[in-house]
Design a protein around this motif. Structure first.
Motif, PDB file in Angstrom:
ATOM      1  N   ASP A  19      62.680  10.648  20.333  1.00  0.00           N
ATOM      2  CA  ASP A  19      63.432  10.123  21.473  1.00  0.00           C
ATOM      3  C   ASP A  19      62.498   9.676  22.599  1.00  0.00           C
ATOM      4  O   ASP A  19      62.743   8.674  23.261  1.00  0.00           O
ATOM      5  CB  ASP A  19      64.403  11.178  21.992  1.00  0.00           C
ATOM      6  N   LEU A  20      61.427  10.430  22.826  1.00  0.00           N
ATOM      7  CA  LEU A  20      60.485  10.057  23.869  1.00  0.00           C
ATOM      8  C   LEU A  20      59.795   8.736  23.538  1.00  0.00           C
ATOM      9  O   LEU A  20      59.559   7.906  24.423  1.00  0.00           O
ATOM     10  CB  LEU A  20      59.447  11.162  24.062  1.00  0.00           C
ATOM     11  N   VAL A  21      59.468   8.535  22.272  1.00  0.00           N
ATOM     12  CA  VAL A  21      58.840   7.288  21.856  1.00  0.00           C
ATOM     13  C   VAL A  21      59.777   6.107  22.103  1.00  0.00           C
ATOM     14  O   VAL A  21      59.359   5.017  22.496  1.00  0.00           O
ATOM     15  CB  VAL A  21      58.445   7.351  20.366  1.00  0.00           C
ATOM     16  N   THR A  22      61.076   6.333  21.919  1.00  0.00           N
ATOM     17  CA  THR A  22      62.061   5.268  22.093  1.00  0.00           C
ATOM     18  C   THR A  22      62.084   4.749  23.521  1.00  0.00           C
ATOM     19  O   THR A  22      62.203   3.546  23.762  1.00  0.00           O
ATOM     20  CB  THR A  22      63.468   5.780  21.715  1.00  0.00           C
ATOM     21  N   VAL A  23      61.975   5.646  24.499  1.00  0.00           N
ATOM     22  CA  VAL A  23      62.082   5.238  25.908  1.00  0.00           C
ATOM     23  C   VAL A  23      60.717   5.053  26.579  1.00  0.00           C
ATOM     24  O   VAL A  23      60.661   4.698  27.752  1.00  0.00           O
ATOM     25  CB  VAL A  23      62.895   6.279  26.699  1.00  0.00           C
ATOM     26  N   ARG A  24      59.637   5.257  25.837  1.00  0.00           N
ATOM     27  CA  ARG A  24      58.313   5.207  26.459  1.00  0.00           C
ATOM     28  C   ARG A  24      57.941   3.811  26.941  1.00  0.00           C
ATOM     29  O   ARG A  24      57.390   3.639  28.038  1.00  0.00           O
ATOM     30  CB  ARG A  24      57.270   5.698  25.455  1.00  0.00           C
ATOM     31  N   GLY A  25      58.255   2.792  26.156  1.00  0.00           N
ATOM     32  CA  GLY A  25      57.849   1.429  26.465  1.00  0.00           C
ATOM     33  C   GLY A  25      58.235   0.945  27.848  1.00  0.00           C
ATOM     34  O   GLY A  25      57.366   0.514  28.639  1.00  0.00           O
ATOM     35  N   PRO A  26      59.533   1.013  28.204  1.00  0.00           N
ATOM     36  CA  PRO A  26      59.941   0.527  29.535  1.00  0.00           C
ATOM     37  C   PRO A  26      59.254   1.247  30.682  1.00  0.00           C
ATOM     38  O   PRO A  26      58.884   0.623  31.678  1.00  0.00           O
ATOM     39  CB  PRO A  26      61.452   0.789  29.545  1.00  0.00           C
TER      40      PRO A  26
ATOM     41  N   VAL B  70      56.278   2.722  30.638  1.00  0.00           N
ATOM     42  CA  VAL B  70      54.880   2.301  30.697  1.00  0.00           C
ATOM     43  C   VAL B  70      54.781   0.947  31.409  1.00  0.00           C
ATOM     44  O   VAL B  70      53.899   0.727  32.251  1.00  0.00           O
ATOM     45  CB  VAL B  70      54.279   2.206  29.275  1.00  0.00           C
ATOM     46  N   ALA B  71      55.711   0.036  31.090  1.00  0.00           N
ATOM     47  CA  ALA B  71      55.726  -1.270  31.746  1.00  0.00           C
ATOM     48  C   ALA B  71      55.957  -1.129  33.244  1.00  0.00           C
ATOM     49  O   ALA B  71      55.298  -1.792  34.060  1.00  0.00           O
ATOM     50  CB  ALA B  71      56.812  -2.148  31.121  1.00  0.00           C
TER      51      ALA B  71
ATOM     52  N   VAL C 193      53.981  -1.161  38.920  1.00  0.00           N
ATOM     53  CA  VAL C 193      53.800  -0.415  40.167  1.00  0.00           C
ATOM     54  C   VAL C 193      52.323  -0.329  40.534  1.00  0.00           C
ATOM     55  O   VAL C 193      51.946  -0.461  41.707  1.00  0.00           O
ATOM     56  CB  VAL C 193      54.408   0.995  40.038  1.00  0.00           C
ATOM     57  N   THR C 194      51.452  -0.143  39.533  1.00  0.00           N
ATOM     58  CA  THR C 194      50.016  -0.071  39.785  1.00  0.00           C
ATOM     59  C   THR C 194      49.481  -1.381  40.338  1.00  0.00           C
ATOM     60  O   THR C 194      48.698  -1.415  41.293  1.00  0.00           O
ATOM     61  CB  THR C 194      49.268   0.291  38.490  1.00  0.00           C
ATOM     62  N   VAL C 195      49.928  -2.482  39.741  1.00  0.00           N
ATOM     63  CA  VAL C 195      49.500  -3.803  40.213  1.00  0.00           C
ATOM     64  C   VAL C 195      49.958  -4.032  41.652  1.00  0.00           C
ATOM     65  O   VAL C 195      49.180  -4.472  42.514  1.00  0.00           O
ATOM     66  CB  VAL C 195      50.053  -4.911  39.292  1.00  0.00           C
ATOM     67  N   LEU C 196      51.216  -3.707  41.944  1.00  0.00           N
ATOM     68  CA  LEU C 196      51.743  -3.889  43.294  1.00  0.00           C
ATOM     69  C   LEU C 196      51.018  -3.004  44.301  1.00  0.00           C
ATOM     70  O   LEU C 196      50.817  -3.394  45.460  1.00  0.00           O
ATOM     71  CB  LEU C 196      53.244  -3.582  43.320  1.00  0.00           C
ATOM     72  N   PHE C 197      50.612  -1.807  43.854  1.00  0.00           N
ATOM     73  CA  PHE C 197      49.870  -0.910  44.735  1.00  0.00           C
ATOM     74  C   PHE C 197      48.587  -1.564  45.229  1.00  0.00           C
ATOM     75  O   PHE C 197      48.274  -1.539  46.431  1.00  0.00           O
ATOM     76  CB  PHE C 197      49.547   0.396  44.008  1.00  0.00           C
TER      77      PHE C 197
END
Length: 236
Positions: free
Chosen positions: A1-8, A10-11, A16-20
């Motif tokens: 289940d964690l693998v299923t929702v990991r992608g979004p 991470v994106a 957020v890192t780029v905007l920071f």
């Protein structure tokens, strides 16, 4: 289940890192007129004014209920799809991603509408739409209920900044401390999802409707609170 929702997620983290870094090297506008940290006396005086400000206090409460509703709606989309329709985890997560895309698209639309509709009234209308769609998620069967659930994201899209702006309107220098209270209101997102999970585990409370559906009575209450705040901000 964690693998299923990991992608979004991470994106989202990458964005957020780029905007920071973008904001880190940008010159932000000066919003406060004072050039020194608040003294203890100033803090007490500011806090006292905020506590007596009904619009602000109600805004903090509305923000807590909004964040709670948002997290609950997005958290239990997968469980809703798997339980009520029989989707796989991956299929249900696909609908969760659709909900987030709807959320993003609706934010642009609602921002445009702010040029024609006062913030309080727009907030009231969005919350009313959230109430109707939440009722659909509870009482409609099959994909109609699921579509109602993901449609709630369209109504939630502009709630956070609208509540934020209404609550801080006319604050002046007090906005420095007042904004901290509004940000701390996101604790609603930590408190309410476990409560909804407890409702799911407790079993149905409306006839033979599955408990995962009736658990959305809690987000329904949240949208009612937000609608009342929008009405009071617009009319009172």
């Amino acid at each position: 289940d964690l693998v299923t929702v990991r992608g979004p997620y991470v994106a989202i983290a990458v964005i957020v890192t780029v905007l920071f870094f973008v904001y880190l090297f940008s010159k932000l506008p000066k919003t406060m007129t004072h050039d020194h940290p608040l003294t203890l006396r100033e803090f007490k005086e500011t806090f006292g004014r905020l506590i007596r400000n009904k619009c602000y206090v109600e805004g903090v409460l509305a923000q807590a209920f909004y964040v709670g509703a948002q997290i609950m709606v997005w958290t239990f989309v997968i469980h809703y799809g798997m339980t009520t329709i029989g989707l796989t985890a991956a299929e249900a997560q696909g609908y969760n991603i659709i909900a987030m895309v709807i959320f993003l698209s609706s934010r642009f639309i609602c921002t445009f509408l702010l040029g024609f509709i006062r913030p309080g009234r727009l907030l009231m209308l969005l919350a009313s739409g959230g109430i109707v769609l939440t009722l659909g998620a509870i009482f409609l069967n099959g994909y109609a209920g699921l579509y109602s659930l993901i449609g709630i994201s369209a109504c939630m899209s502009l709630m956070f900044p609208t509540i934020y702006g209404i609550a801080l309107n006319g604050m002046g220098d007090d906005a420095s401390l007042a904004s901290a209270g509004l940000i701390m209101a996101i604790v609603g997102g930590a408190l309410m999802p476990p409560m909804q999970g407890a409702l799911i585990d407790a079993g149905s409370i409306i006839g033979d409707i599955p408990s995962v559906k009736t658990s959305f009575l809690l987000p329904l209450v949240c949208f009612v609170v937000i609608a009342i705040f929008g009405y009071r901000a617009h009319s009172v």
